[in-house]
Design a protein around this motif. Structure first.
Motif, PDB file in Angstrom:
ATOM      1  N   PHE A   1       0.820  -1.208   0.000  1.00 45.98           N
ATOM      2  CA  PHE A   1       0.000   0.000   0.000  1.00 45.98           C
ATOM      3  C   PHE A   1       0.856   1.261   0.000  1.00 45.98           C
ATOM      4  O   PHE A   1       0.439   2.297  -0.502  1.00 45.98           O
ATOM      5  CB  PHE A   1      -0.977  -0.022   1.179  1.00 45.98           C
ATOM      6  N   LEU A   2       2.054   1.175   0.549  1.00 47.41           N
ATOM      7  CA  LEU A   2       2.967   2.312   0.458  1.00 47.41           C
ATOM      8  C   LEU A   2       3.402   2.537  -0.992  1.00 47.41           C
ATOM      9  O   LEU A   2       3.528   3.675  -1.440  1.00 47.41           O
ATOM     10  CB  LEU A   2       4.183   2.090   1.364  1.00 47.41           C
ATOM     11  N   ILE A   3       3.611   1.446  -1.733  1.00 44.17           N
ATOM     12  CA  ILE A   3       3.931   1.570  -3.164  1.00 44.17           C
ATOM     13  C   ILE A   3       2.762   2.226  -3.887  1.00 44.17           C
ATOM     14  O   ILE A   3       2.945   3.117  -4.714  1.00 44.17           O
ATOM     15  CB  ILE A   3       4.250   0.186  -3.772  1.00 44.17           C
ATOM     16  N   TYR A   4       1.553   1.800  -3.571  1.00 45.90           N
ATOM     17  CA  TYR A   4       0.345   2.343  -4.194  1.00 45.90           C
ATOM     18  C   TYR A   4       0.211   3.843  -3.917  1.00 45.90           C
ATOM     19  O   TYR A   4      -0.245   4.596  -4.760  1.00 45.90           O
ATOM     20  CB  TYR A   4      -0.879   1.577  -3.686  1.00 45.90           C
ATOM     21  N   GLN A   5       0.653   4.274  -2.730  1.00 47.09           N
ATOM     22  CA  GLN A   5       0.570   5.690  -2.358  1.00 47.09           C
ATOM     23  C   GLN A   5       1.745   6.496  -2.905  1.00 47.09           C
ATOM     24  O   GLN A   5       1.779   7.712  -2.772  1.00 47.09           O
ATOM     25  CB  GLN A   5       0.530   5.837  -0.834  1.00 47.09           C
ATOM     26  N   GLY A   6       2.739   5.831  -3.481  1.00 45.25           N
ATOM     27  CA  GLY A   6       3.890   6.540  -4.026  1.00 45.25           C
ATOM     28  C   GLY A   6       5.003   6.752  -3.017  1.00 45.25           C
ATOM     29  O   GLY A   6       5.945   7.503  -3.275  1.00 45.25           O
TER      30      GLY A   6
END
Length: 90
Positions: free
Chosen positions: A56-61
């Motif tokens: 989810f951190l990847i998804y948030q950038g």
């Protein structure tokens, strides 16, 4: 005879909508419906146990934070997230 009674009754159905348009209340109703359906389709909350999950951190950038959290993941998920970060160039 049928058409005149239909149009006569049909005109009464639109009176409340016309008054809402004139009073400026119809826009508020549609805005509230839009917000309701927007929250159903795209919820803004994040579960607390997933807030720092690398996927989810990847998804948030937040790629740097995601890279730091990879060590705590099981091997299969770690490999998946590493491939995702590499594909994004991080």
């Amino acid at each position: 005879m049928y058409f005149s009674s239909y149009f006569q009754r049909g005109g009464d159905r639109f009176k409340p909508i016309i008054w809402e348009i004139l009073d400026g209340k119809l826009d508020d109703r549609y805005r509230n419906f839009y917000k309701f359906f927007q929250k159903l389709a795209h919820p803004t909350y994040v579960r607390t146990d997933l807030a720092n999950d690398p996927y989810f951190l990847i998804y948030q950038g937040k790629y740097k934070e995601a890279r730091e959290g990879l060590k705590d993941l099981p091997p299969a998920r770690r490999e998946f997230c590493e491939k995702k970060l590499e594909a994004l160039g991080y």
